[in-house]
Design a protein around this motif. Structure first.
Motif, PDB file in Angstrom:
ATOM      1  N   ALA A  20      54.516  34.802  52.317  1.00  0.00           N
ATOM      2  CA  ALA A  20      54.465  35.754  51.252  1.00  0.00           C
ATOM      3  C   ALA A  20      55.510  35.092  50.038  1.00  0.00           C
ATOM      4  CB  ALA A  20      54.659  37.048  51.511  1.00  0.00           C
ATOM      5  N   ALA A  21      56.471  34.668  50.648  1.00  0.00           N
ATOM      6  CA  ALA A  21      57.552  33.944  49.606  1.00  0.00           C
ATOM      7  C   ALA A  21      57.047  32.834  48.895  1.00  0.00           C
ATOM      8  CB  ALA A  21      58.650  33.619  50.329  1.00  0.00           C
ATOM      9  N   ARG A  22      55.879  32.307  49.258  1.00  0.00           N
ATOM     10  CA  ARG A  22      55.538  31.175  48.396  1.00  0.00           C
ATOM     11  C   ARG A  22      55.000  31.220  47.165  1.00  0.00           C
ATOM     12  NH1 ARG A  22      52.739  29.446  53.390  1.00  0.00           N
ATOM     13  NH2 ARG A  22      54.584  28.644  54.669  1.00  0.00           N
ATOM     14  N   PRO A  23      55.035  30.852  45.894  1.00  0.00           N
ATOM     15  CA  PRO A  23      54.671  30.780  44.756  1.00  0.00           C
ATOM     16  C   PRO A  23      52.994  31.104  44.717  1.00  0.00           C
ATOM     17  CG  PRO A  23      55.986  28.860  44.587  1.00  0.00           C
ATOM     18  CD  PRO A  23      55.892  29.272  46.168  1.00  0.00           C
ATOM     19  N   GLY A  24      52.786  32.175  44.030  1.00  0.00           N
ATOM     20  CA  GLY A  24      51.397  32.633  44.002  1.00  0.00           C
ATOM     21  C   GLY A  24      51.021  33.230  45.082  1.00  0.00           C
ATOM     22  N   ALA A  25      51.783  33.866  46.091  1.00  0.00           N
ATOM     23  CA  ALA A  25      51.163  34.556  47.186  1.00  0.00           C
ATOM     24  C   ALA A  25      51.315  36.108  47.044  1.00  0.00           C
ATOM     25  CB  ALA A  25      51.935  34.239  48.504  1.00  0.00           C
ATOM     26  N   HIS A  26      50.227  36.793  47.566  1.00  0.00           N
ATOM     27  CA  HIS A  26      50.325  38.140  47.257  1.00  0.00           C
ATOM     28  C   HIS A  26      49.985  38.767  48.908  1.00  0.00           C
ATOM     29  CE1 HIS A  26      50.548  39.013  43.154  1.00  0.00           C
ATOM     30  NE2 HIS A  26      50.106  37.694  42.849  1.00  0.00           N
ATOM     31  N   ILE A  27      50.658  40.015  49.192  1.00  0.00           N
ATOM     32  CA  ILE A  27      50.678  40.545  50.531  1.00  0.00           C
ATOM     33  C   ILE A  27      49.296  41.438  50.179  1.00  0.00           C
ATOM     34  CG2 ILE A  27      51.698  42.239  51.708  1.00  0.00           C
ATOM     35  CD1 ILE A  27      54.537  40.978  50.928  1.00  0.00           C
ATOM     36  N   LEU A  28      48.587  41.397  51.263  1.00  0.00           N
ATOM     37  CA  LEU A  28      47.327  42.186  51.560  1.00  0.00           C
ATOM     38  C   LEU A  28      47.612  43.052  52.693  1.00  0.00           C
ATOM     39  CD1 LEU A  28      44.149  42.750  50.927  1.00  0.00           C
ATOM     40  CD2 LEU A  28      43.893  41.017  52.671  1.00  0.00           C
ATOM     41  N   ALA A  29      47.719  44.454  52.334  1.00  0.00           N
ATOM     42  CA  ALA A  29      47.628  45.574  53.458  1.00  0.00           C
ATOM     43  C   ALA A  29      46.463  46.079  53.360  1.00  0.00           C
ATOM     44  CB  ALA A  29      48.753  46.339  53.046  1.00  0.00           C
ATOM     45  N   GLY A  30      46.300  47.351  52.892  1.00  0.00           N
ATOM     46  CA  GLY A  30      44.701  47.987  52.842  1.00  0.00           C
ATOM     47  C   GLY A  30      43.983  47.155  51.951  1.00  0.00           C
ATOM     48  N   GLY A  31      44.252  46.657  50.972  1.00  0.00           N
ATOM     49  CA  GLY A  31      43.505  45.959  49.767  1.00  0.00           C
ATOM     50  C   GLY A  31      43.052  46.577  48.813  1.00  0.00           C
ATOM     51  N   THR A  32      43.098  47.903  48.856  1.00  0.00           N
ATOM     52  CA  THR A  32      42.381  48.913  47.757  1.00  0.00           C
ATOM     53  C   THR A  32      42.902  48.513  46.653  1.00  0.00           C
ATOM     54  OG1 THR A  32      43.866  50.659  48.400  1.00  0.00           O
ATOM     55  CG2 THR A  32      41.956  50.725  49.592  1.00  0.00           C
ATOM     56  N   ASP A  33      44.055  48.206  46.575  1.00  0.00           N
ATOM     57  CA  ASP A  33      44.740  47.735  45.004  1.00  0.00           C
ATOM     58  C   ASP A  33      44.637  46.512  44.662  1.00  0.00           C
ATOM     59  OD1 ASP A  33      45.599  48.506  42.367  1.00  0.00           O
ATOM     60  OD2 ASP A  33      47.670  48.232  43.271  1.00  0.00           O
ATOM     61  N   LEU A  34      45.108  45.628  45.640  1.00  0.00           N
ATOM     62  CA  LEU A  34      45.147  44.268  45.514  1.00  0.00           C
ATOM     63  C   LEU A  34      43.823  43.517  44.965  1.00  0.00           C
ATOM     64  CD1 LEU A  34      46.790  41.559  45.659  1.00  0.00           C
ATOM     65  CD2 LEU A  34      45.957  41.329  47.866  1.00  0.00           C
ATOM     66  N   LEU A  35      42.749  44.080  45.843  1.00  0.00           N
ATOM     67  CA  LEU A  35      41.433  43.365  45.389  1.00  0.00           C
ATOM     68  C   LEU A  35      40.959  43.754  44.190  1.00  0.00           C
ATOM     69  CD1 LEU A  35      39.655  43.356  48.977  1.00  0.00           C
ATOM     70  CD2 LEU A  35      40.660  41.430  47.775  1.00  0.00           C
ATOM     71  N   GLY A  36      41.351  45.078  43.642  1.00  0.00           N
ATOM     72  CA  GLY A  36      40.560  45.267  42.300  1.00  0.00           C
ATOM     73  C   GLY A  36      41.567  44.525  41.287  1.00  0.00           C
ATOM     74  N   CYS A  37      43.039  44.392  41.415  1.00  0.00           N
ATOM     75  CA  CYS A  37      43.777  43.742  40.479  1.00  0.00           C
ATOM     76  C   CYS A  37      43.102  42.179  40.257  1.00  0.00           C
ATOM     77  CB  CYS A  37      45.304  43.598  40.912  1.00  0.00           C
ATOM     78  SG  CYS A  37      46.238  45.307  40.707  1.00  0.00           S
ATOM     79  N   LEU A  38      42.934  41.693  41.507  1.00  0.00           N
ATOM     80  CA  LEU A  38      42.499  40.218  41.542  1.00  0.00           C
ATOM     81  C   LEU A  38      41.031  40.000  40.990  1.00  0.00           C
ATOM     82  CD1 LEU A  38      43.513  38.943  45.097  1.00  0.00           C
ATOM     83  CD2 LEU A  38      44.365  38.427  42.761  1.00  0.00           C
ATOM     84  N   ARG A  39      40.045  41.276  40.968  1.00  0.00           N
ATOM     85  CA  ARG A  39      38.783  40.938  40.489  1.00  0.00           C
ATOM     86  C   ARG A  39      38.855  41.263  39.002  1.00  0.00           C
ATOM     87  NH1 ARG A  39      35.652  44.697  38.692  1.00  0.00           N
ATOM     88  NH2 ARG A  39      33.449  44.609  38.817  1.00  0.00           N
ATOM     89  N   ASP A  40      39.753  42.039  38.605  1.00  0.00           N
ATOM     90  CA  ASP A  40      39.896  42.348  37.243  1.00  0.00           C
ATOM     91  C   ASP A  40      40.780  41.234  36.493  1.00  0.00           C
ATOM     92  OD1 ASP A  40      37.992  44.536  37.769  1.00  0.00           O
ATOM     93  OD2 ASP A  40      39.994  46.055  37.848  1.00  0.00           O
ATOM     94  N   GLY A  41      41.313  40.491  37.252  1.00  0.00           N
ATOM     95  CA  GLY A  41      42.039  39.431  36.648  1.00  0.00           C
ATOM     96  C   GLY A  41      43.301  39.986  36.078  1.00  0.00           C
ATOM     97  N   VAL A  42      43.773  40.886  36.544  1.00  0.00           N
ATOM     98  CA  VAL A  42      44.990  41.487  36.090  1.00  0.00           C
ATOM     99  C   VAL A  42      46.133  40.439  36.572  1.00  0.00           C
ATOM    100  CG1 VAL A  42      46.831  43.422  36.441  1.00  0.00           C
ATOM    101  CG2 VAL A  42      44.228  43.768  36.558  1.00  0.00           C
TER     102      VAL A  42
END
Lengths: 323, 749
Positions: A20-42
């Motif tokens: 996760a320390a690498r540039p451009g990496a994101h941590i995925l836990a439940g994904g309920t927020d991360l996937l929305g952010c990625l989908r919406d291009g936030v």
């Protein structure tokens, strides 16, 4: 539509932190927020580091020195439904139960809930705002009904978490593991305000993963609750809310914690209000003074002055119900 | 063809029963294929590049990078001659824009599309298209739009239409005769239809035949639109709209994406699917326009209305659309002096489209709150005031009588079911939560009519094919129509196959909207079933050598009344020989010299938190006069859905336009708040005022979809007033708005 990214599922917390320390990496836990952010291009991700290979981070257990240890991957539904949490820390059970919707609570984790990104519609929408590296906070002079009345400038988000104010009111501590080792910090030092860092809501460095949340033993005489006001009955964030813990002794408040949600870029503790209650019975006068003290220093924007009255109303209602 | 005016049903064995949907299994199990689910061999996926600005001119579009990306097969834009298709009209009907137009008048207008092997590739390519825009001044609120010097949305200015005036009697005289007057200004918010299934079309060419699957309420409207724009005969355009996930008025007509899918499919010689994301569907496929209405009303002490005057402005988008709201002011209550004057304002936002009871919901918000205020002024019960002003003729159509008009029955039976008198008298409380109850009445402006042509076919084994053009937009159309066939032919529902909503295999039906499908198409279904039945009886009469008049059809058998002769349908020699028999039914004209309207009265009980401004709807009763009930389950479904939408209108739903940027701030399902299960009370009661309108059509029906939602929001607003003593003039009543109202108002303790 999601853009392509690499997917990793490390088998240890250390490996996860390194990935996760690498540039451009994101941590995925439940994904309920991360996937929305990625989908919406936030924001975009080159790689997504899933924590799903780390079952040790899931579940609630008794802390050997009293209190509870809540694994960061424990779902909100499991926190809300845990008998020990309900019995000893009702404020947390209620906060977890008030988040999102049943489906999201079954999937979303408590660690993720503390780390979720703001719900400001400018941040989430097609607006290049300060928090995304732009030079404007669109809430100033824009549609700021849902924005903050405390701790804003230069960005006026509110912190979206319901569990954070509850945990803060319970003096929770967090264990964090990063690429260079582990540390345990009080939750009160976890969040950052926009004046300090307008791009992040907390102090986590690249690669750092919350592993567990630690609660001290419940205090004798403690009464607590979480009250949330929102536009609709479910699947909605707080217009304003309050996590309240009062410790009663001989009919008087011996200690109080009041932490507001939905009004500031971080869970917002109001010590002036807490102090006004200390040593007094929870009577109408004390309640009214505390509620008024809680909103001292509020700085409303053009369309969110109602939050001042709302916070006062919430505190008058909730403190009276704890009396 | 059958006689089209058969006797009305008396006692029925199937019609009216609470039967589950005939397609319930497919819908629940996931085997139903919605347009969004459709996958054809070799199908391409398209994605749309939309203008991010509220008002801009496209200076340059560079596809070079996008065209080199993996999987990309074609792009389409204003540069393609075949896309030179006129689309929107401006004020006065002048052409205002093309399918893709360099002049973009709102956020979300189409600039170009890409077709690629996967949706992901299509979207990646859309993001790689480079566009140069010249941004233009914009305006996104009607208040600003009508100020002198406001940026012009259309060349002629921002007035969407000339003032539309209706007048009867003399309102000034009426106001002078009144003992009490009310004049209030009300505002309602822009709502988005938000069907569960977003907008999607799949197009495929086979030679010069075009086939389109579309999530549509009106496959025949889509067919004729495509045929007109592509200069094709109807027989070469086949449109299918079978399983579809709702429309609420936004899918009545042809949309741009459907035409674009057809053009892309032709260009690539591949099937193309073009689906709109949820976010896109907030911007460019319709909305219920926001409205400002000033209503003045006069009443005598005895409750007689003396005059009603409405001035209203609707906030249409960048292109004018219908925004009339005055219908109920003219028609609902007896009043000799009425004047309405309506205009619309253009803003830089997506064009409005009908949304469940267009105009009527907005009007109800104003009219029914004013009725309540009048009742208070003269010290009359709000239910009694409405009953007092009931009228059984259509006042705006020269006093044309209604074939049936159940407003009084709705008010009386609804009040009884609700326990109105007791609830109204109950103490409102002085604790944290204040309680109140409210009522509102309504009528809806349509009750169906011709044309509709339906075929019912019989197989040699006695099973049946129902062939009708109507779409089932989630309301249960297939189920109620099959029940009519089952009623007339005595066949069980699982022996009826339904072909519908396919312009290639069924015959014309008007779009499913306006609560018109049941009263328009069900009489044709009944006529077709009766036509088939009479032909069947003729075959049996021949075989049994019995006069046809003595025969009856029951349980798949034809028998002679009082005799022992009988024959099962499957044993009819002539049918065995022909292997098929067909009946055709046509919707007969509505009766002359009369008209019909559905009516309703809704009742609500609410709690208002004096500290936080939260409103809880505790229970609602909906009493509906929609003629005969064909299926009590699907009827209740419509009513509960209507109440839910009313709760959304009253409490949660609004489009938020960011004034400084002109962009929609809440184009997603989190920030645009449709009600959840937690916002809808467990106690919803549907009271069908089961008046059979025998004169109106052969199924005695008037339509339920719209009147099930019209008065719900106003009933909640009136209950809010009863609880707090404060009038909520603006919808929705969010906690922030209510906190403001309570702090200004004098809350009754």
């Amino acid at each position: 539509m999601l853009r392509a990214f690499a997917y990793q599922k490390p088998a240890s917390v250390k490996a996860a932190a390194q990935a996760a320390a690498r540039p451009g990496a994101h941590i995925l836990a439940g994904g309920t927020d991360l996937l929305g952010c990625l989908r919406d291009g936030v924001f975009t991700a080159d790689s997504v580091v899933s924590l799903s290979g780390l079952p040790a981070l899931k579940g609630i257990s008794a802390n050997p020195r009293g209190g509870l240890r809540i694994g960061a991957l424990t779902t909100l539904a499991d926190v809300a439904g845990d008998a020990r949490v309900q019995e000893s820390y009702p404020v947390l059970a209620q906060a977890a139960a008030s988040a999102a919707s049943p489906q999201l609570r079954n999937q979303g984790t408590i660690g993720g809930n503390l780390c979720q990104r703001p719900r400001c519609w400018y941040y989430r929408g097609d607006f290049h705002c300060l928090r995304k590296g732009g030079d404007t906070c669109f809430a100033v002079g824009g549609e700021n009904e849902y924005h903050c009345i405390f701790g804003g400038a230069p960005c006026f988000i509110v912190h979206p978490s319901d569990t954070a104010p509850a945990l803060l009111a319970l003096d929770a501590r967090l264990s964090i593991t990063g690429p260079r080792g582990s540390r345990t910090i009080p939750l009160s030092s976890f969040f950052v305000l926009p004046e300090k860092n307008v791009r992040a809501e907390n102090i986590l460095a690249a690669g750092e993963v919350i592993t567990e949340i630690l609660l001290g033993p419940p205090q004798t005489g403690a009464r607590s609750l979480y009250r949330k006001v929102r536009d609709r009955g479910a699947f909605d964030f707080a217009l304003a809310g309050a996590a309240v813990v009062v410790v009663m002794s001989d009919g008087k408040v011996s200690a109080a914690r009041i932490v507001l949600s939905g009004v500031a870029p971080a869970p917002w503790r109001v010590p002036e209000a807490e102090n006004l209650l200390a040593g007094r019975p929870l009577d109408a006068g004390a309640i009214s003074q505390a509620a008024a003290a809680a909103v001292k220093g509020a700085f409303p924007l053009s369309k969110n002055e109602y939050k001042i009255a709302l916070v006062r109303g919430i505190l008058e209602e909730t403190l009276a119900s704890l009396a | 063809m059958a006689e089209t005016t058969p006797k009305p049903w008396g006692e029925t064995t199937v019609v009216g029963k609470p039967l589950p949907r005939v397609d319930a299994y497919e819908r629940v199990s996931g085997t139903a294929v919605y347009t969004l689910d459709l996958l054809l061999p070799d199908m391409l996926h398209a994605a749309t590049l939309r203008c991010p600005h509220p008002h801009a001119r496209v200076k340059k579009v560079d596809f070079a990078k996008a065209l080199k990306m993996p999987g990309v097969r074609a792009v389409l834009s204003d540069a393609d001659p075949e896309a030179n298709i006129p689309w929107h009209s401006g004020p006065g009907g002048k052409p205002a824009s093309r399918l893709f137009d360099s002049h973009c008048r709102h956020e979300g207008e189409e600039v170009a599309v890409v077709a690629a092997e996967s949706p992901q590739q299509a979207w990646d390519a859309v993001r790689a298209i480079q566009v140069e825009y010249e941004t233009l001044p914009f305006v996104v609120s009607m208040e600003e739009a009508l100020k002198p010097g406001a940026p012009a949305v259309q060349e002629g200015g921002n007035l969407g239409s000339k003032p539309n005036v209706y007048s009867r009697g003399d309102v000034d005289k009426g106001f002078a005769e009144a003992d009490a007057l009310i004049e209030e200004t009300f505002t309602t918010s822009c709502e988005i239809q938000s069907p569960m299934e977003t907008f999607v079309s799949v197009a495929r060419w086979d030679g010069d035949n075009l086939m389109v699957w579309d999530s549509s309420q009106g496959p025949f409207a889509v067919q004729s639109g495509l045929a007109r724009l592509l200069d094709m005969p109807l027989n070469k355009v086949r449109v299918i709209s079978q399983f579809m996930g709702g429309g609420f008025g936004s899918k009545l007509d042809l949309s741009k994406h459907t035409v674009i899918a057809a053009l892309l499919a032709r260009k690539t010689a591949r099937p193309v699917k073009l689906a709109l994301s949820r976010e896109e569907s907030f911007l460019c496929v319709g909305n219920r326009p926001a409205h400002t209405m000033t209503l003045k009303a006069g009443v005598k002490k005895d409750g007689t209305l003396t005059a009603l005057q409405l001035t209203g402005t609707g906030e249409v988008g960048a292109y004018p659309g219908s925004t009339t709201v005055g219908g109920q002011v003219m028609e609902l209550y007896s009043c000799p002096n009425v004047r309405t004057e309506e205009t619309s304002a253009l803003i830089n936002a997506g064009q409005n489209r009908p949304m469940r009871a267009p105009g009527y919901v907005q009007c109800s918000w104003a009219l029914e709150q004013v009725l309540d205020a009048l009742a208070e002024k003269i010290g009359m019960d709000p239910v009694d005031l409405r009953i007092k002003n009931f009228i059984a003729v259509h006042q705006a159509q020269k006093g044309l009588p209604y074939t049936s008009a159940g407003l009084r029955e709705c008010l009386m039976e609804g009040a009884k079911a609700f326990g109105w008198k007791e609830a109204r008298a109950r103490a409102r409380g002085n604790g944290t939560w204040l309680r109140g109850v409210g009522v509102a009445g309504c009528l809806w402006g349509y009750a169906g009519g011709p044309p509709s042509t339906v075929i019912v076919g019989l197989n040699a084994d006695g099973s049946v094919i129902l062939n009708m053009g109507a779409a089932d937009i989630g309301t249960g159309t297939k189920t109620v129509m099959a029940m009519i066939v089952a009623e007339e032919l005595g066949v069980p529902l699982d022996r009826i196959r339904i072909e519908h909503a396919d312009t290639g295999t069924t015959l014309y039906s008007a779009p499913s909207g306006g609560s018109k499908t049941v009263p328009s198409d069900s009489p044709a279904v009944r006529a077709a079933a009766l036509d088939l039945k009479s032909k069947l009886l003729e075959l049996a009469a021949e075989q049994l050598k019995t006069p046809v008049e003595s025969l009856e059809l029951r349980g798949g058998e034809i028998s002679a009344r009082g005799g022992s002769q009988k024959v099962a349908i499957g044993n009819l020699a002539a049918l065995r020989q022909q292997q098929a028999l067909v009946g055709v039914g046509k919707r007969a004209p509505n009766p002359t010299g009369k008209t019909a309207r559905p009516f309703a009265a809704h009742f609500a009980e609410v709690e208002v938190n004096r500290y936080t401004g939260e409103i809880r709807v505790l229970r609602m009763v909906a009493a509906q006069d929609s003629g005969r009930v064909l299926n009590l389950l699907t009827y209740r479904n419509q009513v509960f859905g209507g109440l839910t939408m009313g709760i959304g209108f009253a409490l949660t739903e609004r489009r938020v336009m960011d004034q400084p940027t002109g962009k929609m701030a809440n184009a997603n399902w989190h920030d645009y708040k449709i009600p959840t299960a937690m916002d809808v009370p467990a106690e919803l009661t549907c009271v069908p005022v089961d008046m059979h309108d025998h004169e109106w059509n052969n199924t005695s029906t008037k339509g339920i979809g719209e009147p099930a939602t019209i008065p719900a929001a106003a009933a909640i607003a009136n209950a809010f007033y009863h609880a707090t003593g404060v009038r909520a003039r603006s919808a929705p009543m969010t906690p922030s708005a209510v906190i403001g109202l309570l702090s200004q108002g004098k809350v009754k303790g």
